[in-house]
Scaffold this motif. Sequence first.
Motif, PDB file in Angstrom:
ATOM      1  N   TRP A 224     -43.170 -19.617  -2.556  1.00 36.78           N
ATOM      2  CA  TRP A 224     -42.204 -18.517  -2.748  1.00 36.78           C
ATOM      3  C   TRP A 224     -42.171 -18.069  -4.204  1.00 36.78           C
ATOM      4  N   MET A 243     -43.487 -10.591   8.669  1.00 44.24           N
ATOM      5  CA  MET A 243     -42.458 -11.330   9.394  1.00 44.24           C
ATOM      6  C   MET A 243     -41.949 -10.543  10.603  1.00 44.24           C
ATOM      7  N   ASP A 272     -27.102 -13.700   7.871  1.00 43.65           N
ATOM      8  CA  ASP A 272     -28.522 -13.992   8.104  1.00 43.65           C
ATOM      9  C   ASP A 272     -29.042 -14.671   6.833  1.00 43.65           C
ATOM     10  N   GLY A 274     -31.385 -16.356   4.291  1.00 42.66           N
ATOM     11  CA  GLY A 274     -32.837 -16.235   4.062  1.00 42.66           C
ATOM     12  C   GLY A 274     -33.410 -15.205   5.023  1.00 42.66           C
ATOM     13  N   GLY A 276     -34.777 -12.367   4.692  1.00 39.24           N
ATOM     14  CA  GLY A 276     -35.910 -11.507   4.333  1.00 39.24           C
ATOM     15  C   GLY A 276     -35.449 -10.056   4.309  1.00 39.24           C
ATOM     16  N   ALA A 280     -34.877  -9.892  11.750  1.00 38.55           N
ATOM     17  CA  ALA A 280     -34.341 -10.615  12.903  1.00 38.55           C
ATOM     18  C   ALA A 280     -33.052  -9.994  13.405  1.00 38.55           C
ATOM     19  N   ARG A 298     -33.522 -14.051  -1.570  1.00 39.52           N
ATOM     20  CA  ARG A 298     -33.761 -14.094  -3.007  1.00 39.52           C
ATOM     21  C   ARG A 298     -33.675 -12.673  -3.557  1.00 39.52           C
ATOM     22  N   VAL A 301     -36.281  -9.918  -2.979  1.00 38.25           N
ATOM     23  CA  VAL A 301     -36.546  -9.383  -1.644  1.00 38.25           C
ATOM     24  C   VAL A 301     -35.523  -8.317  -1.235  1.00 38.25           C
ATOM     25  N   SER A 327     -28.983 -14.312  -2.835  1.00 38.85           N
ATOM     26  CA  SER A 327     -28.366 -15.617  -2.600  1.00 38.85           C
ATOM     27  C   SER A 327     -29.436 -16.701  -2.620  1.00 38.85           C
ATOM     28  N   PHE A 329     -30.093 -20.398  -0.951  1.00 37.33           N
ATOM     29  CA  PHE A 329     -29.495 -21.301   0.035  1.00 37.33           C
ATOM     30  C   PHE A 329     -29.440 -22.755  -0.427  1.00 37.33           C
ATOM     31  N   PHE A 330     -29.898 -23.016  -1.651  1.00 37.16           N
ATOM     32  CA  PHE A 330     -29.712 -24.365  -2.210  1.00 37.16           C
ATOM     33  C   PHE A 330     -28.457 -24.435  -3.095  1.00 37.16           C
ATOM     34  N   HIS A 345     -36.694 -18.920  10.952  1.00 34.26           N
ATOM     35  CA  HIS A 345     -37.948 -19.190  10.237  1.00 34.26           C
ATOM     36  C   HIS A 345     -37.690 -19.618   8.800  1.00 34.26           C
ATOM     37  N   ILE A 346     -36.649 -20.401   8.609  1.00 35.79           N
ATOM     38  CA  ILE A 346     -36.299 -20.918   7.286  1.00 35.79           C
ATOM     39  C   ILE A 346     -36.550 -22.415   7.237  1.00 35.79           C
ATOM     40  N   ASN A 349     -39.861 -23.953   6.722  1.00 34.63           N
ATOM     41  CA  ASN A 349     -40.501 -23.786   5.405  1.00 34.63           C
ATOM     42  C   ASN A 349     -40.187 -24.929   4.453  1.00 34.63           C
TER      43      ASN A 349
HETATM   44  C1  LIG Z   1     -40.359 -16.985   6.566  1.00 32.92           C
HETATM   45  S1  LIG Z   1     -39.279 -15.902   5.763  1.00 32.92           S
HETATM   46  C2  LIG Z   1     -38.086 -15.620   7.048  1.00 32.92           C
HETATM   47  C3  LIG Z   1     -37.345 -14.329   6.872  1.00 32.92           C
HETATM   48  C4  LIG Z   1     -36.362 -14.000   7.993  1.00 32.92           C
HETATM   49  N1  LIG Z   1     -35.408 -15.053   8.243  1.00 32.92           N
HETATM   50  C5  LIG Z   1     -37.080 -13.640   9.271  1.00 32.92           C
HETATM   51  O1  LIG Z   1     -37.034 -14.391  10.229  1.00 32.92           O
HETATM   52  O2  LIG Z   1     -37.695 -12.556   9.319  1.00 32.92           O
HETATM   53  C6  LIG Z   1     -38.450 -17.009   4.698  1.00 32.92           C
HETATM   54  C7  LIG Z   1     -37.478 -16.321   3.764  1.00 32.92           C
HETATM   55  O3  LIG Z   1     -36.803 -17.323   2.975  1.00 32.92           O
HETATM   56  C8  LIG Z   1     -36.540 -16.728   1.724  1.00 32.92           C
HETATM   57  N2  LIG Z   1     -36.212 -17.773   0.729  1.00 32.92           N
HETATM   58  C9  LIG Z   1     -37.050 -18.687   0.178  1.00 32.92           C
HETATM   59  N3  LIG Z   1     -36.372 -19.475  -0.678  1.00 32.92           N
HETATM   60  C10 LIG Z   1     -35.080 -19.059  -0.647  1.00 32.92           C
HETATM   61  C11 LIG Z   1     -33.872 -19.503  -1.290  1.00 32.92           C
HETATM   62  N4  LIG Z   1     -33.881 -20.551  -2.132  1.00 32.92           N
HETATM   63  N5  LIG Z   1     -32.720 -18.859  -1.009  1.00 32.92           N
HETATM   64  C12 LIG Z   1     -32.701 -17.802  -0.158  1.00 32.92           C
HETATM   65  N6  LIG Z   1     -33.810 -17.339   0.503  1.00 32.92           N
HETATM   66  C13 LIG Z   1     -34.973 -17.961   0.251  1.00 32.92           C
HETATM   67  C14 LIG Z   1     -37.823 -15.989   1.431  1.00 32.92           C
HETATM   68  O4  LIG Z   1     -37.645 -15.021   0.430  1.00 32.92           O
HETATM   69  C15 LIG Z   1     -38.150 -15.390   2.794  1.00 32.92           C
HETATM   70  O5  LIG Z   1     -37.608 -14.102   2.940  1.00 32.92           O
END
Ligand SMILES: C[S@@+](CC[C@H](N)C(=O)[O-])C[C@H]1O[C@@H](n2cnc3c(N)ncnc32)[C@H](O)[C@@H]1O
Length: 469
Positions: A224, A243, A272, A274, A276, A280, A298, A301, A327, A329-330, A345-346, A349
């Motif tokens: 990322w 995505m 929602d 993360g 993107g 979704a 992030r 995005v 935002s 998410f940590f 899909h979070i 990852n």
């Molecule tokens: C695989 S995509 C899924 C996007 C969306 N949920 C979907 O299903 O279409 C993962 C998303 O997690 C976001 N992401 C990664 N690290 C993050 C963080 N620390 N806080 C928030 N979002 C984060 C990425 O920017 C990306 O948009």
Amino acid sequence: MAARVLQLAKLISDSAATIDKACTENGTSVPDLDAPFDPRGEMFRSHAGVSVAVNTAISAANQLLATLRPAPSSILQTSSGFVHSTSLRVAFEANVSTIIKEAGGDGLHVDEIAAKAKIDPKKLVRILRFLATHHVFLETQPDVFANNRLSSLLDIGKPLSELHSVNKFEGTSGLQALLARILDESAKARSYTWETLHDPKSAFSEEPGDSPFCTFIGKREPYWDWLEEPEQAPQLAALGVGMGVMDSMLAGGAILKGFDFKSLTENDLIVDVGGGVGNAVLPIAQANPSVRIIVQDRAAVIEDGIQHWKQKLPAALDSGRVTFQPSDFFAPQSVKGPSVFFVRHILHNWSDKYVGQILSNLRAAASPHTKLLIMDSIMHYVCRDPAGEEGTVPGWESMRNDAPPPLLPNWGMAGAQTYASDLQMMAMHNAQERTLLHLSKLLKGAGWRLIRVHPDPSHLNPQVEAVPI
Ligand SMILES: C[S@@+](CC[C@H](N)C(=O)[O-])C[C@H]1O[C@@H](n2cnc3c(N)ncnc32)[C@H](O)[C@@H]1O
């Protein structure tokens, strides 16, 4: 005696008969492999009994292949699986499908294709012949190639003259955007899997900086973060569009067939997490004009997300019903007590250590009425499932539907996509897809209780529902 061979062959012929009968009764047909892809041709899959028959035939055909092919030849073919992705990448990046399509007619000589693609025809022809042997393209006459159902999917659907733009995937289904990423950095990352799993420095790590992708780029920079480098702008844009492919593949608003999103009112809020560009939740906002939605991601995005919704559903943005919020998410979750935390899909990852942190942050912000909705692939064992406590969760029974013997219980090749996705997560993020039992333990550890699984008719994206303990 070749009893097993006959058994597999019978499964294939019985399945073919079921499919033929359903098509005859419904006035449809199985799409021609030699014709370009047309989504309307996929209609036949919705007839009763057809999807099981298709899965049975695919699983049996691959088992028959593995049984009949000489073992040394099978293992050699498997060992050179990368030739498929490298060949496909050449055809894709050289825009061969688009060049053939724009020429019209029944196919194009490789000299003309190569001239437009600016590559050597003597090399290109061998790549196209390899692909045609595997049912991607047709060689209609010596050295003349045409599109077929598979190769036509490499065509972005825009004129050749527009295929050099950074945002060339914008407005597409996302399939080609996803292909671009899989064929480029993912394929390269995957080839470093052994080195990463073997190196004592990364072998047992749960850190995203210890993925095969990081071994490939030669620095401990998670995917990322890499995507945010200015020179990766086309990759970032492509991934956002890519995505969306899950949504185009789940045609017919399948996301609405699980959790009852339509019953939510203007007093309800979906976050929602993360999200993107908000792909979704788009069908949810379209189907339910009242529910409020915040898409968090992030900062890098967010602007892409706003532009995406300005095109797709501007009224939702204008009214303030749908908003975007930078935002992490940590970090502690800033939205307290929403109706739904939606996480698609979070989790796949991230390794268990990080999933625990994400789930705990959401739990700390949840009210007793908040629902947590997770969408990721659910992994199945390849063998029969002894069904532990997760077997008692409503919805699980209809999801875990073992194939009949002698097929692999997990339907073998018919369900292989989730296993590829699992290893993709390993390659790019040092992460994984999970079994329901695995997910249930992580939920429990963060103060959530798994209450239901909503199976997805396409099996790609079941929804897992949890509530605060
Ligand atoms: C695989 S995509 C899924 C996007 C969306 N949920 C979907 O299903 O279409 C993962 C998303 O997690 C976001 N992401 C990664 N690290 C993050 C963080 N620390 N806080 C928030 N979002 C984060 C990425 O920017 C990306 O948009």
